[in-house]
Design an enzyme around this catalytic site. Structure first.
Site, PDB file in Angstrom:
ATOM      1  N   LYS A 173       0.280  -1.248  -0.029  1.00  0.00           N
ATOM      2  CA  LYS A 173       0.278  -0.162   0.557  1.00  0.00           C
ATOM      3  C   LYS A 173       1.376   1.461  -0.112  1.00  0.00           C
ATOM      4  O   LYS A 173       0.160   2.450  -0.578  1.00  0.00           O
ATOM      5  CB  LYS A 173      -1.024  -0.090   0.900  1.00  0.00           C
ATOM      6  CG  LYS A 173      -0.587   0.002   2.988  1.00  0.00           C
ATOM      7  CD  LYS A 173       0.119   1.025   3.369  1.00  0.00           C
ATOM      8  CE  LYS A 173       0.598   1.135   4.404  1.00  0.00           C
ATOM      9  NZ  LYS A 173       1.190   2.493   5.044  1.00  0.00           N
ATOM     10  N   THR A 230      -4.183   5.203   3.113  1.00  0.00           N
ATOM     11  CA  THR A 230      -2.418   5.810   3.074  1.00  0.00           C
ATOM     12  C   THR A 230      -2.579   6.725   1.740  1.00  0.00           C
ATOM     13  O   THR A 230      -1.993   7.886   1.306  1.00  0.00           O
ATOM     14  CB  THR A 230      -1.898   4.263   3.045  1.00  0.00           C
ATOM     15  OG1 THR A 230      -1.700   3.739   4.472  1.00  0.00           O
ATOM     16  CG2 THR A 230      -0.202   4.938   3.011  1.00  0.00           C
TER      17      THR A 230
END
Length: 315
Positions: A173, A230
């Site tokens: 991620k 994120t």
């Protein structure tokens, strides 16, 4: 995490490499270098002595991913057999393509291992804002004890028995967040960012499955949850770095202004290397790696992604 453990009623010793950080925590109950604006619990002690930090019932490993193996080797002479190591670093080791679990196990062979991962901005956790995370562990009994030791009303661990999936989600991620930041900084629109998050989730799920992780893990906090957080906020070091790249700034200049590590910069090459070894196609991650590590221009990388053949949706 030290503040979280204190809120859960634990006695906590925090090791820091920098003498100034140790002094600031002990004298002023503050960490202005790494956690500015947050008052620390007066009961939290800091030390520069690894032996003192290792004298615990559990140790949270929060060193940056590319330095975690070295930190564990330094801890090894002081480690008591059976003390669990809780991995909080998110990344894949660049030199070896090792997951953090494998790096820690090599350095601390007598340590039971758990993985803490999920959608967490440090400043919000430190301020006690509501947060849910994944605590992944092969040993269910140990996992339950760690949940009991760290869980509070505002810090809510969800137990998982898939540490591989949790680690892949946390590592990949960061790379995808850089890509989403580039999209925003380049002005390519919210549609493009949504597409990138969705197809990026497919990428990291493919990689996790190839390593033995389960796809349902990547639909949870340590996969989809962490990716959404994120890849959509300038609080994210990875997203904000990608945003600056998208605006046309040079990588060296961006990194030169930063005090903390931007893990995705270092994990990009490792993710692509691991994917290549496993025969997993990860075009978005490969594009980030090409821009950051191989000198490809943003326009070339974007053009290459948009010219890929049409395909059936799915993993």
């Amino acid at each position: 995490m030290a503040l979280t453990a204190r809120r859960a009623g634990r006695d906590v010793v925090l090791w820091a490499r920098e003498p100034g950080v140790v002094a600031a925590i002990n004298a002023n109950h503050a960490n202005p270098d790494f956690l500015p604006g947050v008052a620390l619990d007066p009961g939290l002690r800091a030390t520069g002595d690894l032996a003192e930090a290792a004298d615990a019932d559990a140790v949270l490993l929060v060193a940056p991913a590319q330095h975690l193996r070295a930190a564990c080797h330094a801890l090894a002479p002081h480690w008591r057999a059976g003390v669990p190591a809780v991995i909080c670093a998110k990344g894949i080791e660049l030199a070896t393509c090792a997951l953090m679990q494998d790096a820690v196990a090599a350095a601390l062979p007598d340590a039971p291992i758990a993985v803490l991962s999920g959608p967490t901005f440090a400043a919000e956790v430190a301020r006690g804002l509501p947060t849910a995370i994944t605590l992944a562990c092969d040993d269910a009994s140990l996992g339950r004890r760690l949940v009991e030791a760290l869980g509070t009303a505002t810090f809510r661990p969800y137990l998982s028995d898939d540490p591989i999936g949790a680690q892949i989600g946390g590592a990949v991620k960061n790379v995808l967040a850089i890509a989403c930041g580039i999209v925003e900084g380049r002005g390519l629109g919210d549609n493009a960012r949504a597409a990138l998050i969705t197809r990026g989730l497919a990428e990291l799920t493919r990689l996790a499955m190839a390593k033995g992780g389960r796809p349902e893990t990547l639909m949870g906090l340590s996969g989809l949850g962490d990716l959404i957080l994120t890849a959509s906020s300038t609080q994210s070091r990875n997203y904000s770095l990608g945003f600056a790249l998208g605006e046309g700034r040079a990588l060296a200049d961006i990194l030169g202004e930063r005090h903390s590590v931007t893990e995705g910069v270092y994990s990009a090459g490792a993710v692509v290397d691991m994917a290549g070894r496993l025969g997993v196609e990860m075009p978005i991650s490969a594009a980030v790696d090409a821009v950051i590590n191989k000198g490809q221009s943003l326009d070339e990388a974007i053009r290459a992604l948009l010219s890929r053949p049409f395909r059936t949706e799915g993993l």
